[in-house]
Design an enzyme around this catalytic site. Structure first.
Site, PDB file in Angstrom:
ATOM      1  N   HIS A  83      -2.949 -18.036 -27.475  1.00 53.46           N
ATOM      2  CA  HIS A  83      -1.945 -19.288 -27.471  1.00 53.46           C
ATOM      3  C   HIS A  83      -2.495 -20.654 -27.923  1.00 53.46           C
ATOM      4  CE1 HIS A  83       1.915 -17.401 -26.909  1.00 53.46           C
ATOM      5  NE2 HIS A  83       1.443 -16.742 -25.834  1.00 53.46           N
ATOM      6  N   GLN A 114       2.939 -23.013 -25.239  1.00 54.37           N
ATOM      7  CA  GLN A 114       4.233 -22.579 -25.302  1.00 54.37           C
ATOM      8  C   GLN A 114       5.303 -23.332 -24.724  1.00 54.37           C
ATOM      9  OE1 GLN A 114       2.674 -18.736 -22.923  1.00 54.37           O
ATOM     10  NE2 GLN A 114       4.235 -17.996 -24.271  1.00 54.37           N
ATOM     11  N   HIS A 171      -4.933 -13.227 -24.152  1.00 57.02           N
ATOM     12  CA  HIS A 171      -3.458 -13.155 -24.898  1.00 57.02           C
ATOM     13  C   HIS A 171      -3.332 -14.844 -24.823  1.00 57.02           C
ATOM     14  CE1 HIS A 171       0.830 -12.468 -25.480  1.00 57.02           C
ATOM     15  NE2 HIS A 171       1.043 -13.619 -24.770  1.00 57.02           N
ATOM     16  N   GLU A 172      -3.482 -15.562 -23.575  1.00 57.64           N
ATOM     17  CA  GLU A 172      -3.091 -16.956 -23.138  1.00 57.64           C
ATOM     18  C   GLU A 172      -4.045 -17.882 -24.179  1.00 57.64           C
ATOM     19  OE1 GLU A 172      -0.519 -17.059 -22.070  1.00 57.64           O
ATOM     20  OE2 GLU A 172      -0.270 -15.445 -20.974  1.00 57.64           O
ATOM     21  N   GLY A 192       1.921 -14.653 -17.449  1.00 57.23           N
ATOM     22  CA  GLY A 192       0.960 -15.595 -17.757  1.00 57.23           C
ATOM     23  C   GLY A 192       1.833 -16.828 -18.657  1.00 57.23           C
ATOM     24  N   CYS A 227       5.380 -11.004 -25.000  1.00 60.07           N
ATOM     25  CA  CYS A 227       5.193 -12.613 -25.166  1.00 60.07           C
ATOM     26  C   CYS A 227       6.498 -13.280 -24.834  1.00 60.07           C
ATOM     27  CB  CYS A 227       4.654 -12.905 -26.465  1.00 60.07           C
ATOM     28  SG  CYS A 227       4.133 -14.539 -26.338  1.00 60.07           S
ATOM     29  N   LEU A 228       6.361 -14.007 -23.731  1.00 59.44           N
ATOM     30  CA  LEU A 228       7.799 -14.963 -23.803  1.00 59.44           C
ATOM     31  C   LEU A 228       8.027 -15.786 -24.688  1.00 59.44           C
ATOM     32  CD1 LEU A 228       6.851 -16.188 -20.186  1.00 59.44           C
ATOM     33  CD2 LEU A 228       8.475 -14.711 -20.588  1.00 59.44           C
TER      34      LEU A 228
END
Ligand code: GNR
Ligand code: NI
Length: 175
Positions: free
Chosen positions: A137, A51, A133-134, A46, A91-92
């Site tokens: 963000h 991000q 999670h997204e 995702g 997480c990226l």
């Protein structure tokens, strides 16, 4: 298509609260394409616009094994949720760190697609976890915020160490 730069913790831009998407135009479709390219290249499941330093309510995901089920959620809202599930998350924007997070097990999301059309969808499993999670963000929240202050400090130390080693490697490469 272009690959975008992914911001990393503790970059303060990751704390920005996203505004709604208002224009469903060619620029938006290009941004969606670029976010997919960036997500697939980074091998993430995702990616939230936050991000890549775009502070609009937009996220993409593909939790499929074959990387062939792209999903886009614009201006997403969770209208119902149930249950609780704990999953080890990564997480990226927090590379190399993994920790257990508890979230709702199933969610019903109302969102818009790239054309601005509204839809509702029930999600469970990894879809539900990834969406939550997204959406965090988009509100300037990271999964490490759920950890104890002690654990979060350990995460920060580990990231600083990883970065120091990466910087040393880069410095040696130019010699
Ligand atoms: O690639 C990702 N994997 C992942 C694993 C468990 C829970 C959440 C995620 S999302 C993450 C990509 C990412 O950072 N999205 O914001
Ligand atoms: Ni993330």
């Amino acid at each position: 298509m272009a690959k975008l730069e992914i911001l990393e913790f503790p970059d303060s831009r990751l704390r920005t609260v996203a505004k709604p998407v208002e224009a469903f135009d060619a620029a938006l479709r290009e941004l969606v394409d670029d976010m997919f390219e960036t997500m697939y290249d980074a091998q993430g499941i995702g990616l939230a616009a936050t991000q890549v330093d775009i502070h609009r309510q937009l996220l993409v995901m593909d939790v499929s094994e074959n990387r062939d089920s792209p999903k886009v959620f614009i201006n997403p809202e969770i209208v119902d949720s149930s249950g609780e599930e704990t999953c080890e998350e990564g997480c990226l924007s927090v590379p190399g760190i993994y920790a257990d997070v508890s979230r709702a097990e199933t969610v019903r999301v109302r969102a818009q697609d790239s054309d601005g059309d509204f839809f509702e969808e029930d999600l469970d499993g990894m879809h539900a976890i990834c969406l939550q999670h997204e959406m965090d963000h988009l509100e300037g929240k990271l999964f490490v915020d759920y950890l104890s202050p002690l654990k979060r400090r350990m995460v920060q130390k580990k990231l600083e160490k990883q970065r120091k080693i990466a910087d040393q490697k880069a410095a040696r490469a130019v010699l």
